[in-house]
Design a protein around this motif. Sequence first.
Motif, short mmCIF file in Angstrom:
data_model
loop_
_atom_site.label_atom_id
_atom_site.label_comp_id
_atom_site.label_asym_id
_atom_site.label_seq_id
_atom_site.Cartn_x
_atom_site.Cartn_y
_atom_site.Cartn_z
N VAL A 400 16.91 -41.52 18.58
CA VAL A 400 16.84 -41.44 20.05
C VAL A 400 16.22 -42.72 20.62
N LEU A 401 15.44 -43.41 19.80
CA LEU A 401 14.82 -44.66 20.25
C LEU A 401 15.85 -45.66 20.76
N MET A 402 17.04 -45.65 20.21
CA MET A 402 18.06 -46.60 20.65
C MET A 402 18.43 -46.36 22.12
N ASP A 438 21.20 -33.90 20.92
CA ASP A 438 19.75 -33.94 21.11
C ASP A 438 19.44 -34.01 22.61
N SER A 439 18.65 -33.07 23.11
CA SER A 439 18.34 -33.03 24.55
C SER A 439 17.55 -34.27 24.98
N ARG A 440 16.73 -34.83 24.07
CA ARG A 440 15.99 -36.05 24.43
C ARG A 440 16.94 -37.23 24.62
N ALA A 441 17.95 -37.29 23.77
CA ALA A 441 18.94 -38.36 23.92
C ALA A 441 19.70 -38.19 25.23
N CYS A 559 30.58 -32.83 28.14
CA CYS A 559 29.55 -32.20 28.97
C CYS A 559 28.80 -31.12 28.19
N ALA A 560 29.52 -30.36 27.38
CA ALA A 560 28.86 -29.32 26.59
C ALA A 560 27.85 -29.94 25.64
N ARG A 561 28.22 -31.05 24.99
CA ARG A 561 27.27 -31.71 24.08
C ARG A 561 26.06 -32.24 24.82
N LEU A 562 26.25 -32.67 26.05
CA LEU A 562 25.14 -33.22 26.82
C LEU A 562 24.25 -32.14 27.42
N GLY A 563 24.57 -30.88 27.18
CA GLY A 563 23.69 -29.79 27.58
C GLY A 563 23.94 -29.22 28.96
#
Length: 942
Positions: A400-402, A438-441, A559-563
Amino acid sequence: MRPSSLPASLDGLRLRAELAAATRSGWDTSSARQAGLAKLKKFVARGEAHARSCLDGKTGGLEAARVLSSVMNAVVRALFDSIAVEVLAEGEPCEGLTVCAVGGFGAGELAPQSDIDLLFLLGERPPAGYQLIVDRVAYAMWDSGLTVGGGAVRTVGETIELAATNVAERTALLDLRILAGDDQPISALKQRFDINVRGEEAAGFVMAKLAERDARVDKQGDSRYAVEPNVKDGKGALRDLQTLRWLAQVLYGNDALERWVANGLLSVQDVERYLSAEDFFWTVRFHMHALTGRKDDRLTFDLQPEVAARMGYQDADQVLAVESFMRDYFRAAIDVGALTRLVCAKLEADELKDPPAGIGRFMPAHGVQEADDALTEAGFRIRSGRLDFANATAIESDPVLMLRLFEFASARHLDLHPDAVSAISHSLRHVDDALRNDSRAARAFFAVLLEADDPRITLRAMTEAGLLGAFIPEFGDIVARTQFNMYHRYTVDEHTLNALGFLREIEQGKHPVEHPLSTRILPEISHRRALHLAVLLHDTGKGAGDQCIEGEVRAKAACARLGLEDKECELVSWLVRHHLDMNDVAQRRDLSDPRTVLDFASLVATPERLRLLTVLTVVDIRAVGPGVWNGWKAQLLRDLYSATSAVLREGKSPEEEEARERLAGRADRARRLFRDRLDRVDPAFAERWTQDLDDPYWLAFSESDRLRHAAFVRAAARRKQEIACGVRIDKRRSAAEVLVLAPDRDGLFADLVGALALNGANVVGAQVTTTAGGTAFDVFYVQEPGGKPFGWSDHHSLDRLREAVRRAAGEGLDQTATIPERAVKRREAAFAVSPYVQLDTDAADNALVIEASGRDRPRLLHDLARGLADMGLSLQAARIDGYGERAVDSFYVTDDGEKVTDPDRLKAIRETLMGILAEPENAVADRHAGDGLSRALASPGR
């Protein structure tokens, strides 16, 4: 330079022997000179053929360039030796004169039409006949069909003095090498040059080259994604690769790339990308020069299909060979851009003593910043004024740092350190399904998409680093993708990022005059995130079938993957599915027809979706390229929005009967307002005019339009003119308005558009009205070929147009007059435009709607209108749309006042119009068959 070995037939010794035999009587005798030139030409032809034999599909260009350079080495050496021996006294050595290769020739790489860059270098005591040697060598090369670049004669001191003040001369000397003559002058020059350029002037040279590159990019066009790129000087092309090499040579020596690999800035894969891109571009350039026979490095539309064919590309199910070829081209340009920025940023970090302020190789930097606790805790640091990972190995455990790197860089206006970008490019294997979900991503991504001052800059940097396409694979599928047509100016991903940039600018209130409607309704939109995602994903279906249907599927998955919740996913995918519909309705349908408004209102269903689709449509059109958006399109979209908004004013789509009542009420209010204004000056006309014209007229025009039309009709009545024409420039619509009043008759519309075409006016819209008394009142909107209102460049042309249209209305079109057909240029002829005719019996209540599309040409509208008239059809309305090489003309027609529904009649209409559309296209194919170039189907995608 790595010289290429040549076969025995191209050995320089053989050429020297041939020249010696051919010029025994001396180069100054005509017969010997002609014989010597013949030997040179024959040798060059053999050499060029051998170089071409190196090409192998998508590769071989770099080797071909090296082979051709080696051939020219042999030519110059043999020619110089042959002439020098003759001019110098017997036994006299050629001391004090050197012929050197510089520039591209010095680097050992030549294209078939490249200049042979030479420098004649003088020592302290040049031979007495040196000028004669130089002249004879240069003239012999020119007469052999070779172009000598430079060819200057200078001393070592003069050369160094010029290089000190001219960065181009300094650059050319980086690849200086001896071809023939005395090696003493070139040794002295190299020694002094290394001291001045590699030593004292190195930093200045770096800055000068970067400034030179920026100027070159500005001249060629800043985007590396323009669909007719320059293979030599374009952004991300050969010159950028050469610049990278030159900068590395000056500062780090000839082994700079190896040192950067050892230090971790570049990987072995980066070097492979460098060589692969260089080979690809040289292959393309070789084919281009062979096709054109001239030094022209712009990869124009007419060359693209043929180069693709020669490089072995083939059509696939959904993608043309030429589109696959151009995608590989832009992928190579992305690779070059990434490498160039890495190296340039490395040079800046190493050579500039102060941290960068506003010098952003990856992203714009706003001054120098220091790291704070939030930055440090997130795993980042500031190095040389740029954002970097505190520990790049942490990416392995937390990729996620990227994404967070770009989030911080965007929020704080920091440029990225080259080591950080390099670390990302080497860590893309960590972008997997776990990261994508990943929700943080997702939060980091949305921070960039929704909060960046200019998201296109950050997202472009993410794209070129490979991160955005890996994180959102649906977007990755359109990176570097092109559509083979003249409508789109950029690759699909660049178009998308530009659309996001325009969206942000409208949000920031930067376009209140050009986009008043979008500026007004954007603050009313409650689904801002859905709008931004729809813009990002609207073209992801391209290259996979029906772009709207496939795009809908892909948008839903992303969109589903992005939550996103289901409702928001559905909204985004709906916008993607219908992102072309509003433009199509506005440009191709009669907005005064209640059925048009009712159907569109039923589609959008709610005011919120109407607002979202309006803004999406606006930024999509704006991002296509310069000159595509204009006042005419803007007004049509505003008219459609206004009409639909009135139907949806309760916040939902009403029942059809209620909606029709609302539209009829709108027309009645327009009549009442009109009568209130006109009753004061001419109550009899007001009463008659409001009764003569039906609802579509009152719904089609604004109050100011209706009052102006009335003034025109009343003036004609006062002058007792049965036939009248008025012309004025309508700045709001970006078109000239042509008003025509005449007795209605068969073929009137065809005569009128013929007269307009004869005068060079392009019709973009027409509203045809017939009064209850049988008088035609037609309104046309016309433009110049460049998209300006007709008459904008020459106001006198308005008077000529007025008289020509009036005469055509009264007397018919002069049968001896021929509407000139514009010659189809070779660049346009590369597109094979497939015509089509669509007949819609449901799009209007009382008319058949015809959509006819084919190659755009000046007399197309007239020919189609004449074909309809000859079939006894009456025209109610016409709309004209265009997409580069393709025109789309829509007609509302009736047959004896009734809608056409009979299958045989519909079949006859289709066949007649298809014949009109197909014949000119066949003629284009026949005329250009002798060009020896491949053609490709124009992509229908928009």
